[in-house]
Design a protein around this motif. Structure first.
Motif, PDB file in Angstrom:
ATOM      1  N   ALA A 121       1.275   7.341  -3.617  1.00 48.08           N
ATOM      2  CA  ALA A 121       0.789   7.995  -2.909  1.00 48.08           C
ATOM      3  C   ALA A 121       1.457   7.905  -1.165  1.00 48.08           C
ATOM      4  CB  ALA A 121      -0.791   7.650  -2.709  1.00 48.08           C
ATOM      5  N   ARG A 122       1.741   6.153  -0.783  1.00 43.16           N
ATOM      6  CA  ARG A 122       1.789   6.357   0.283  1.00 43.16           C
ATOM      7  C   ARG A 122       3.416   5.801   0.960  1.00 43.16           C
ATOM      8  NH1 ARG A 122      -1.081   0.386   2.870  1.00 43.16           N
ATOM      9  NH2 ARG A 122       1.154   1.066   4.444  1.00 43.16           N
ATOM     10  N   GLY A 123       3.663   5.784  -0.482  1.00 37.84           N
ATOM     11  CA  GLY A 123       5.777   5.813  -0.481  1.00 37.84           C
ATOM     12  C   GLY A 123       6.537   5.569  -1.509  1.00 37.84           C
ATOM     13  N   VAL A 124       6.719   4.098  -1.544  1.00 39.96           N
ATOM     14  CA  VAL A 124       8.007   3.440  -2.306  1.00 39.96           C
ATOM     15  C   VAL A 124       7.227   2.685  -2.850  1.00 39.96           C
ATOM     16  CG1 VAL A 124      10.114   3.314  -3.703  1.00 39.96           C
ATOM     17  CG2 VAL A 124       9.746   5.647  -2.282  1.00 39.96           C
ATOM     18  N   GLU A 125       7.427   1.925  -3.725  1.00 42.86           N
ATOM     19  CA  GLU A 125       7.826   0.169  -3.972  1.00 42.86           C
ATOM     20  C   GLU A 125       8.671   0.280  -5.049  1.00 42.86           C
ATOM     21  OE1 GLU A 125       4.790  -1.444  -3.869  1.00 42.86           O
ATOM     22  OE2 GLU A 125       3.814  -0.260  -2.738  1.00 42.86           O
ATOM     23  N   LEU A 126       9.054  -0.933  -4.134  1.00 42.25           N
ATOM     24  CA  LEU A 126      10.183  -1.619  -5.101  1.00 42.25           C
ATOM     25  C   LEU A 126      10.672  -2.989  -5.160  1.00 42.25           C
ATOM     26  CD1 LEU A 126      13.936  -0.698  -5.026  1.00 42.25           C
ATOM     27  CD2 LEU A 126      13.961  -1.431  -2.883  1.00 42.25           C
ATOM     28  N   SER A 127      11.289  -3.120  -6.337  1.00 41.66           N
ATOM     29  CA  SER A 127      11.436  -4.255  -6.721  1.00 41.66           C
ATOM     30  C   SER A 127      12.754  -4.161  -7.630  1.00 41.66           C
ATOM     31  CB  SER A 127      10.378  -4.763  -7.895  1.00 41.66           C
ATOM     32  OG  SER A 127      10.936  -5.854  -8.528  1.00 41.66           O
ATOM     33  N   ALA A 128      13.985  -5.089  -7.072  1.00 39.92           N
ATOM     34  CA  ALA A 128      15.243  -5.579  -7.618  1.00 39.92           C
ATOM     35  C   ALA A 128      15.343  -7.082  -7.688  1.00 39.92           C
ATOM     36  CB  ALA A 128      15.703  -4.065  -6.919  1.00 39.92           C
ATOM     37  N   GLY A 129      15.582  -6.966  -8.707  1.00 41.18           N
ATOM     38  CA  GLY A 129      15.932  -8.826  -8.435  1.00 41.18           C
ATOM     39  C   GLY A 129      15.297  -9.643  -7.157  1.00 41.18           C
ATOM     40  N   PRO A 130      16.073 -10.056  -6.410  1.00 44.34           N
ATOM     41  CA  PRO A 130      15.082 -10.439  -4.621  1.00 44.34           C
ATOM     42  C   PRO A 130      14.801 -10.280  -4.119  1.00 44.34           C
ATOM     43  CG  PRO A 130      17.690 -11.230  -4.941  1.00 44.34           C
ATOM     44  CD  PRO A 130      16.981 -10.467  -6.270  1.00 44.34           C
ATOM     45  N   LEU A 131      15.040  -8.700  -4.241  1.00 37.92           N
ATOM     46  CA  LEU A 131      13.948  -7.867  -2.945  1.00 37.92           C
ATOM     47  C   LEU A 131      12.787  -7.297  -3.227  1.00 37.92           C
ATOM     48  CD1 LEU A 131      14.310  -5.394  -0.439  1.00 37.92           C
ATOM     49  CD2 LEU A 131      15.833  -4.436  -1.981  1.00 37.92           C
ATOM     50  N   ARG A 132      11.572  -7.642  -2.887  1.00 34.33           N
ATOM     51  CA  ARG A 132      10.722  -6.779  -2.758  1.00 34.33           C
ATOM     52  C   ARG A 132      10.054  -5.736  -2.020  1.00 34.33           C
ATOM     53  NH1 ARG A 132      11.174  -8.504  -7.237  1.00 34.33           N
ATOM     54  NH2 ARG A 132      10.536  -9.377  -8.294  1.00 34.33           N
ATOM     55  N   ALA A 133       9.810  -4.594  -1.940  1.00 38.93           N
ATOM     56  CA  ALA A 133       9.567  -3.757  -0.870  1.00 38.93           C
ATOM     57  C   ALA A 133       8.456  -2.651  -0.995  1.00 38.93           C
ATOM     58  CB  ALA A 133      11.316  -3.319  -0.004  1.00 38.93           C
ATOM     59  N   SER A 134       8.009  -2.790   0.057  1.00 34.38           N
ATOM     60  CA  SER A 134       6.823  -0.655  -0.121  1.00 34.38           C
ATOM     61  C   SER A 134       7.163  -0.886   0.974  1.00 34.38           C
ATOM     62  CB  SER A 134       5.683  -1.867   0.331  1.00 34.38           C
ATOM     63  OG  SER A 134       4.543  -2.351  -0.636  1.00 34.38           O
ATOM     64  N   ILE A 135       7.735   0.763   0.684  1.00 26.17           N
ATOM     65  CA  ILE A 135       8.368   1.450   1.635  1.00 26.17           C
ATOM     66  C   ILE A 135       7.146   2.564   2.172  1.00 26.17           C
ATOM     67  CG2 ILE A 135       9.860   3.454   2.589  1.00 26.17           C
ATOM     68  CD1 ILE A 135      11.492   1.240   0.902  1.00 26.17           C
ATOM     69  N   ASP A 136       6.969   3.332   3.767  1.00 24.28           N
ATOM     70  CA  ASP A 136       5.743   4.121   3.989  1.00 24.28           C
ATOM     71  C   ASP A 136       6.415   5.681   4.129  1.00 24.28           C
ATOM     72  OD1 ASP A 136       3.642   2.134   3.098  1.00 24.28           O
ATOM     73  OD2 ASP A 136       3.492   1.530   5.118  1.00 24.28           O
ATOM     74  N   VAL A 137       5.979   6.863   3.783  1.00 25.40           N
ATOM     75  CA  VAL A 137       7.022   7.740   3.671  1.00 25.40           C
ATOM     76  C   VAL A 137       5.964   8.302   4.769  1.00 25.40           C
ATOM     77  CG1 VAL A 137       7.509   9.476   2.645  1.00 25.40           C
ATOM     78  CG2 VAL A 137       7.746   7.493   1.989  1.00 25.40           C
ATOM     79  N   GLY A 138       6.037   9.288   6.089  1.00 25.60           N
ATOM     80  CA  GLY A 138       5.401  10.351   6.488  1.00 25.60           C
ATOM     81  C   GLY A 138       5.248  11.834   6.411  1.00 25.60           C
TER      82      GLY A 138
END
Length: 207
Positions: free
Chosen positions: A85-102
């Motif tokens: 609902a907020r954007g994108v939850e990303l997990s890729a090897g050593p990368l973790r990120a929550s990206i908010d989309v407006g």
């Protein structure tokens, strides 16, 4: 009478998210709903020292993507890019990120003017490429994809990215920053202002 052989054409339809961070790590996430390889997600990274990294979900995608774009390092890892609902939850090897989309971005309002069937047409994309590069330096809609390939970016929608949180190799990404200078994986970058674009990428290959 000889004729030029038709090019092999591969189409990838989905979303690309481009994000800069104050740590200097820049992230480009592809979430492909339709492609010659099925649905998948991959991640392009540019690190603060300029090193470019591809995080691919399998060897087939890794081979094709690294043959189309330029990377210093290619890693096959589990890649998960989940829309929320907020954007994108990303997990890729050593990368973790929550990206908010407006909300829809100024670019999104512009591209909505063009009917989608035209916006995805390589002939249209080749014609407007010089204009696209003037309006958004570093970007483009048509160009070389290496190994005799030609690539066309047909953007049909765009939304602003409003925030990012996460880590790379255990270190904080920091907060949201522009994609400036442009990332340099291929012939074109993404807009300077972080955003998510709906896109159909067409790659034509010699046969």
């Amino acid at each position: 009478m000889s004729s030029r052989p038709a090019a092999l054409e591969r189409r990838f339809r989905g979303r690309i998210t481009g994000v800069g961070t104050t740590s200097g790590v820049r992230i480009v996430v592809g979430m492909w709903e339709r492609s010659p390889f099925g649905a998948f997600a991959d991640v392009f990274l540019e690190l603060p020292d300029g090193t470019s990294v591809l995080l691919a979900p399998d060897e087939i995608v890794a081979a094709y993507v690294s043959g189309t774009y330029r990377f210093d390092t290619v890693s096959v890892v589990d890649v998960s890019a989940r829309r929320t609902a907020r954007g994108v939850e990303l997990s890729a090897g050593p990368l973790r990120a929550s990206i908010d989309v407006g909300t829809i971005s100024p670019l999104g309002r512009v591209v909505r003017i063009v009917p989608k069937r035209i916006a995805r047409d390589p002939r249209w994309l080749a014609a407007i490429d010089p204009v696209a590069r003037l309006i958004a330096p570093g970007s483009g809609t048509a160009g070389s994809a290496g190994n005799g390939r030609r690539e066309y970016y047909g953007v049909t929608g765009a939304h602003d990215v409003t925030g990012v949180q996460g880590t790379w190799a255990g270190e904080p990404l920091g907060s949201l920053a522009p994609l400036d200078p442009p990332v340099a994986f291929g012939f074109a970058s993404l807009p300077r202002i972080p955003q998510v674009v709906d896109v159909e990428t067409t790659i034509r290959e010699p046969v």
